[in-house]
Design a protein around this motif. Structure first.
Motif: not given
Length: 541
Positions: A436-439, A458-459, A511-513
């Protein structure tokens, strides 16, 4: 193994990995951009745009003193600048992708000059190819200075007639809504002798512009695909050290940056030679050449290639060429990341907000992992129940580690406790988190994607650090719900300051992570409360 220790190991592993990535970036070969240059012979393919070739059309065009002529082509999604010297695309703007959040300037993917120089070059070499002439690159004619797409497709033809009777029409075909450009060479032999030409397509880029960060370890460099290697990266440092040369049937060559890719793609059946080259001034190129083609007197042959210059849209890339979608680089866990990305994309299609989609996919993943989580906490509760007995065994056998180990394993067998039961479940969850991190890192869909309130991208990192702080608070709550029996004061201090350390590192995460990790922690807290109640009913504390 306690959950706190597991989270610490995960955190340390992740931070170590990110530090290693940043070390590679910081220690990469550095170059300085010198003035524009030109090279002789076949190296004319990488010469500067200020060099005008001598040929049959030289007297009919502008001289070098007044500058080489360019044409511009505008579609609904891209704007390009084509240099008539060589017919190269020297500038390409992505009109539907802003350079900055809420900015009006488009993202510049191909750049004409300076420290960000990046060109997409193509032409004809071989014994009679106009690009192989010692006089320099061919200077094409165009019927207009500007072209604008009005229908579904737009063809932009350029023409050149060499001194030895080879007429070339180089046509760029643009399509509405597409970031790909078909480049077609119609070559007519107007002489009385057989002519040999060979198509080449290459990407030339200033290598000093590569950038990354510890919290956003992204790749910037070259890549290629052959019938033997589905996807192989060749960074600028590798190109500077050693040039590659290989043969393939089909494949592609590309330059990759964080969210975007530029690639030349031949036909799947075409035999090509792929190579890289380090140029003076810190420039690097990756190219492919097709097979030599013989053209009989009076005959016409057509050669073509496809240029893609745009976002890492997995569906579009997979449709264009085999393995081109692998430029969305999920690493060794791609087989997990790809289904997770498609699930995330499906959820976004339902709710229309990428932040909400991240929350939903976190709920789904944590829900599917609930059985493992319950097993983990139950196993750790049983281990805590055995702590007094283990202490008694340790006091009984003293320094005899062998007897203590045998007695401990016998106790585990008698009480039906698996000492690895608390560790194995989290090891299964670790690949999911990394995938999920790499997604989240690689998906161009999250670039400039808004969530709610103050999260407008979010990036990028949370501008007010609210999410990282809430994440740290959630980790602190988890510690209180799942206390560790470790007696060593040093280890106790490490676990005590874990939330602080994680909060610090997450300040610079996208921020998405952080949103994913925060929601995951909140769900874990709810699951802990539920599982603890279930455990207490079984007589375990």
């Amino acid at each position: 193994m306690e959950s706190q220790r597991s989270f610490l190991l995960i955190g340390l592993a992740l931070v170590t990995f990110l530090l290693w990535q940043q070390w590679q970036v910081d220690n990469a070969p550095q170059t300085v951009t010198p003035p524009t240059y030109s090279e002789a012979g076949e190296n004319n393919l990488s010469q500067a745009s200020s060099d005008v070739p001598v040929g049959s059309q030289a007297e009919a065009i502008e001289s070098a003193s007044t500058g080489t002529k360019f044409i511009t082509v505008t579609t609904d999604v891209i704007k390009t600048k084509i240099n008539l010297l060589g017919g190269d695309i020297t500038q390409l703007d992505l009109l539907t992708y802003a350079k900055e959040k809420d900015g009006s300037d488009p993202y510049e993917l191909l750049v004409e000059q300076g420290g960000q120089l990046f060109h997409a070059q193509s032409g004809l070499t071989g014994a009679n190819g106009p690009d192989a002439s010692s006089a320099g690159r061919p200077l094409y004619r165009a019927s207009a200075d500007t072209y604008t797409l009005s229908g579904d497709t737009l063809e932009v033809p350029l023409t050149f007639l060499s001194k030895d009777g080879v007429l070339v029409q180089k046509t760029f075909v643009f399509t509405r809504g597409e970031h790909k450009v078909e480049i077609r060479f119609d070559v007519m032999n107007q002489s009385d002798r057989v002519k040999n030409v060979q198509l080449f397509a290459q990407l030339k880029q200033q290598s000093a512009q590569a950038s990354s960060s510890m919290m956003m370890p992204t790749y910037h460099g070259a890549a290629y695909s052959t019938n033997d290697e589905a996807y192989e990266k060749v960074d600028f440092g590798d190109i500077a050290d050693k040039n590659i040369n290989m043969h393939s049937i089909g494949g592609w060559v590309a330059m990759i940056e964080h969210y975007f890719v530029t690639a030349f793609v031949p036909s799947a059946e075409e035999q090509i030679d792929i190579s890289t080259k380090a140029l003076s001034g810190g420039k690097a190129l990756i190219r492919y050449k097709g097979e030599p083609v013989q053209i009989a007197p009076g005959a016409t042959e057509t050669l073509s290639t496809t240029l893609y210059a745009g976002p890492k849209d997995q569906d579009k890339l997979a449709e264009l060429a085999d393995n081109l979608d692998l430029t969305v680089d999920y690493g060794i866990l791609w087989f997990i990341s790809q289904p997770l990305f498609h699930l995330l994309k499906f959820l976004h299609g339902l709710v229309g907000n990428w932040g909400v989609a991240i929350i939903l996919i976190t709920i789904i993943v944590k829900g599917l992992m609930y059985g493992l989580t319950k097993k983990q906490y139950t196993s750790m509760a049983k281990l805590r129940q055995l702590q007094p007995k283990l202490t008694e065994l340790k006091n009984r056998y003293g320094e005899d580690k062998q007897k203590f180990s045998q007695a401990m394993m016998e106790l585990y067998r008698k009480e039906k406790v698996n000492p690895m039961g608390g560790c194995l479940p989290i090891l299964f969850q670790m690949p999911i988190f990394l995938a999920l991190y790499w997604v989240f890192v690689e998906s161009v869909e999250l670039r400039h994607a808004e969530f709610a309130l103050w999260i407008h991208d979010l990036s990028q990192q949370d501008p007010y650090y609210v999410l990282p702080i809430l994440m740290g608070v959630s980790m602190f709550v988890m510690q209180k719900l799942q206390p560790t029996p470790i007696q060593d004061p040093v280890q106790q201090k490490i676990f005590q300051y874990m939330p602080v350390a994680f909060t610090f590192f997450f300040l610079w995460f996208p921020s998405g992570l952080v949103l994913y990790w925060l929601v995951s922690n909140i769900i874990s807290i709810v699951q802990m409360l539920m599982i603890n109640k279930s455990i207490e009913k079984k007589g375990l504390k």
